[in-house]
Design an enzyme around this catalytic site. Structure first.
Site: not given
Length: 317
Positions: A143, A164, A182, A250
């Site tokens: 997906h 997305k 998809d 970070r």
């Protein structure tokens, strides 16, 4: 996922490309080649006539027909019976050569598909091997949105509503290309290669909330879509609350452990989703960073090395 293929399916899929003609043995069209057979059989799926380790598709060229002609009548019939006893998926005669009558009769009696092609043996061998291996290769549907970004295949994943499709639309407008939305399908065509394609139903389509389904080819042109691409990177969209706030992240970014797809580990980046963040630019940067790391350059490691060098100099002073 395709786990078997029949002789009739192979003929239907390749007869135009290889100019195949079906001489006899049509009743054997349902003979099957299964994926498990690839792993247990010693020989290749397709190859020149072999009576010791028979191939599933036996290619009969000029040399093989000449070898049969050297045998006396009794030995020739025994060899033909032996070949039919292996129950090959099909026999293919190359270069439109005349089929010997006894070979044709043996195929007809045993319901063994017998094809003939004008192509040379090496052409038939290469195309049949590739087609059979690709048809039965391991396959999985994931997906997400699969795109080509800076010439590499990138799968964008995330929870429903993470953005997305909106991200994919912005990337397309920036010159990148859509492969599948998809439900892209990935096939392991080699030990280290995952080939991603789009199901026919979803070809060229992208669904964006509020806009519905759009045809990207019609809106942006042929250059905005691509038929297939090798999967090299996964970019996973995450909510800010799900992202680590550790100091080290970070410096190194939210890189996750590689994701296992079939038999391959695919590198994965985690991108925090929050208002005001330009995810398209961040995704492009993640792809560029991945390309640098593949080439052996790691900016975070270089920065840490500089930091360690400065600390050592300070202690010496």
């Amino acid at each position: 996922m395709r786990t078997r293929i029949s002789a009739r399916e192979v003929f239907d899929e390749l007869h135009e490309r290889l100019d195949l003609r079906w001489l006899t043995g049509q009743q054997g069209g349902e003979r099957l080649l299964e994926r498990s057979e690839q792993q247990t059989r010693r020989p290749s799926l397709a190859g020149y006539l072999n009576v010791i380790h028979p191939n599933k598709v036996q290619i009969i060229g000029a040399a093989e027909l000449a070898w049969l002609d050297t045998l006396d009548a009794r030995m020739r019939w025994e060899k033909l019976e032996q070949i039919m006893g292996f129950a090959p998926m099909a026999l293919v005669i190359t270069q439109n050569q005349n089929c010997p009558t006894d070979l044709r009769n043996a195929c007809e009696e045993s319901n063994t598909p017998l094809w003939v092609s004008p192509r040379r043996g090496y052409e038939l061998l290469n195309l049949l091997q590739y087609h059979l291996a690709l048809s039965l290769a391991p396959r999985v549907t994931l997906h997400g949105v699969f795109m080509e970004i800076y010439s590499i295949g990138v799968l964008i994943t995330g929870d429903s509503g993470a953005g997305k499709s909106e991200l994919a639309l912005e990337l397309i407008s920036r010159g990148h290309r859509l492969v599948a939305d998809d439900a892209p399908e990935f096939t392991q065509i080699a030990p280290d290669v995952l080939d991603g394609t789009c199901p026919d139903m979803l070809q060229d389509m992208l669904e964006v909330r509020g806009l519905g389904v759009m045809n990207i080819r019609q809106m942006f042109g042929d250059t905005a879509v691509k038929r297939n691409k090798y999967l090299r990177l996964i970019v996973h969209l995450m909510r800010v609350g799900d992202v680590s706030s550790a100091a080290m992240s970070r410096l190194t970014g939210e890189t996750a452990a590689p994701r296992r797809v079939l038999d391959l580990d695919v590198p994965e980046f985690h991108l925090p989703v929050a208002p005001g963040r330009n995810l398209a630019v961040l995704t492009e940067a993640a792809v560029r960073l991945h390309i640098l790391r593949v080439k052996g350059a790691d900016p975070a490691a270089a920065f840490l090395a500089r930091h360690a060098t400065l600390l050592n100099l300070g202690q010496e002073i």
